[in-house]
Design a protein around this motif. Structure first.
Motif, PDB file in Angstrom:
ATOM      1  N   GLN A  44      33.047 -13.095  48.473  1.00 45.48           N
ATOM      2  CA  GLN A  44      33.184 -13.308  49.908  1.00 45.48           C
ATOM      3  C   GLN A  44      31.957 -14.043  50.437  1.00 45.48           C
ATOM      4  O   GLN A  44      30.824 -13.686  50.110  1.00 45.48           O
ATOM      5  N   ASN A  45      32.187 -15.086  51.206  1.00 45.11           N
ATOM      6  CA  ASN A  45      31.118 -15.795  51.904  1.00 45.11           C
ATOM      7  C   ASN A  45      31.111 -15.351  53.357  1.00 45.11           C
ATOM      8  O   ASN A  45      32.087 -15.578  54.072  1.00 45.11           O
ATOM      9  N   ILE A  46      30.028 -14.721  53.773  1.00 49.20           N
ATOM     10  CA  ILE A  46      29.942 -14.212  55.150  1.00 49.20           C
ATOM     11  C   ILE A  46      28.768 -14.889  55.842  1.00 49.20           C
ATOM     12  O   ILE A  46      27.637 -14.829  55.349  1.00 49.20           O
ATOM     13  N   GLN A  47      29.032 -15.536  56.938  1.00 50.99           N
ATOM     14  CA  GLN A  47      27.963 -16.146  57.724  1.00 50.99           C
ATOM     15  C   GLN A  47      27.727 -15.302  58.970  1.00 50.99           C
ATOM     16  O   GLN A  47      28.637 -15.066  59.756  1.00 50.99           O
ATOM     17  N   ILE A  83      25.689 -15.022  53.546  1.00 50.11           N
ATOM     18  CA  ILE A  83      25.632 -13.881  52.622  1.00 50.11           C
ATOM     19  C   ILE A  83      26.811 -13.978  51.669  1.00 50.11           C
ATOM     20  O   ILE A  83      27.968 -14.000  52.093  1.00 50.11           O
ATOM     21  N   ARG A  84      26.514 -14.041  50.369  1.00 50.61           N
ATOM     22  CA  ARG A  84      27.562 -14.099  49.346  1.00 50.61           C
ATOM     23  C   ARG A  84      27.658 -12.734  48.688  1.00 50.61           C
ATOM     24  O   ARG A  84      26.669 -12.223  48.143  1.00 50.61           O
ATOM     25  N   THR A  85      28.828 -12.112  48.770  1.00 48.94           N
ATOM     26  CA  THR A  85      29.018 -10.773  48.214  1.00 48.94           C
ATOM     27  C   THR A  85      30.249 -10.745  47.326  1.00 48.94           C
ATOM     28  O   THR A  85      30.959 -11.739  47.164  1.00 48.94           O
ATOM     29  N   GLU A  86      30.503  -9.572  46.784  1.00 48.79           N
ATOM     30  CA  GLU A  86      31.728  -9.378  46.022  1.00 48.79           C
ATOM     31  C   GLU A  86      32.915  -9.326  46.984  1.00 48.79           C
ATOM     32  O   GLU A  86      32.757  -9.169  48.193  1.00 48.79           O
ATOM     33  N   SER A  87      34.117  -9.475  46.397  1.00 47.64           N
ATOM     34  CA  SER A  87      35.316  -9.518  47.225  1.00 47.64           C
ATOM     35  C   SER A  87      35.605  -8.171  47.872  1.00 47.64           C
ATOM     36  O   SER A  87      35.176  -7.115  47.398  1.00 47.64           O
ATOM     37  N   GLN A 114      34.785 -16.064  54.546  1.00 45.90           N
ATOM     38  CA  GLN A 114      35.725 -16.769  53.676  1.00 45.90           C
ATOM     39  C   GLN A 114      35.792 -16.085  52.321  1.00 45.90           C
ATOM     40  O   GLN A 114      34.775 -15.668  51.770  1.00 45.90           O
ATOM     41  N   SER A 115      37.003 -16.020  51.788  1.00 50.84           N
ATOM     42  CA  SER A 115      37.198 -15.458  50.456  1.00 50.84           C
ATOM     43  C   SER A 115      37.093 -16.574  49.423  1.00 50.84           C
ATOM     44  O   SER A 115      37.693 -17.636  49.581  1.00 50.84           O
TER      45      SER A 115
END
Length: 303
Positions: A44-47, A83-87, A114-115
């Motif tokens: 997951q890409n979280i801004q 922030i890049r995290t796991e799904s 975004q996934s």
């Protein structure tokens, strides 16, 4: 007169050593694999926008304390972070909860989420490999333009050697492999080819002015002449890189550690790996008429 070092005597040992290291790296890749960074995994890409005095390292540390595996980078805008995290929706909620607890919910805004699919992650790995291969092709074209085919191919073999040593190191150490790691590999490829070209230039020059019975004698003379330059350049660069290892954290520290390995490998390969290949190809080389400006004792005479 500077004492001649017979580097050619160590070519077989160097080739065996490099072969063992690279093969052990391949085995490690098959058995342990790579510790892929979040960029190469589905996730997951979280801004987010954080209206508070903070930075990417502090946010990364905060999420780590909350057991959230995340990679944090500045998004370019003021107080904006990617922030890049796991799904998973639960992970996104955990990120927002951790930031809200620290900075207040009114100061934390999720601007975008975004996934990232597994297919995208695989394409990123593929594109990275293509990028490195394209770099090698361009290097071969450049060295082929400047030198003969065997010298050009020897240069490419040397930089491939360095890239494989670095990939092997990542597998052995299980250091996280990210896009920054690819940047480190490309940096070392550029460093290594520069060091090799300096030596090849000297070889081409020595072929015109040095009297020798075999091509190995020419190589020994050229490598001896450029040894101090190779070592001093590597050591001084290592001082700067080691300071990054000591005084930084996160991706920058991993980048610096990879550079340390690459710098050592690059210096070694420019002296031994490229030379070993060219020496083998030109083992039947016979001297042509040269200007009598210098003499080199052959290996047989030195013994």
């Amino acid at each position: 007169m500077k004492k001649l070092i017979h580097f050619s005597k160590f070519f077989p040992v160097a080739v065996v050593l490099s072969t063992v290291l690279i093969l052990s790296g391949i085995v490690s890749l098959c058995v342990r694999g790579m510790n892929w960074g979040l960029e190469f995994k589905p996730g997951q890409n979280i801004q987010v926008s954080v209206n508070a005095q903070t930075d990417a390292d502090e946010i990364s540390g905060l999420l780590s304390e909350k057991k959230v595996n995340a990679s944090v980078k500045s998004a370019g805008g003021e107080n904006s972070y990617q922030i890049r995290t796991e799904s998973g929706e639960s992970v996104e909620n955990a990120v927002k909860a951790a930031l809200s607890e620290k900075y207040g919910s009114e100061n934390v805004v999720v601007e975008q989420s975004q996934s990232i699919s597994a297919q995208f992650s695989k394409s990123l790995i593929r594109d990275s490999i293509v990028l490195v291969l394209a770099t090698l092709v361009l290097i071969f074209a450049y060295t082929l333009f400047r030198f003969k085919w065997d010298a050009a191919l020897g240069s490419v073999i040397a930089v491939i050697h360095d890239a494989l040593i670095m990939v092997s190191f990542f597998s052995w150490s299980q250091l996280e492999f990210t896009t920054t790691s690819i940047a480190a590999i490309l940096t070392i490829i550029g460093y290594s080819i520069n060091a090799t070209v300096v030596i090849l230039d000297r070889v081409r020059s020595d072929m015109k002015i040095v009297e020798a019975k075999s091509f190995k004698d020419i190589l020994n003379s050229s490598l001896t002449s450029t040894l101090s330059r190779s070592v001093i350049t590597t050591v001084t660069t290592l001082f700067a890189v080691l300071s990054l290892v000591v005084f930084t954290t996160g991706d920058i520290k991993n980048f610096a550690i990879a550079l340390v390995v690459g710098l050592i490998s690059g210096c070694y390969s420019s002296l031994f790996i490229a030379g070993a290949f060219i020496s083998q190809v030109r083992k039947n080389w016979k001297p042509v008429a040269v200007l009598p400006k210098g003499n080199v004792r052959s290996e047989e005479e030195s013994e």
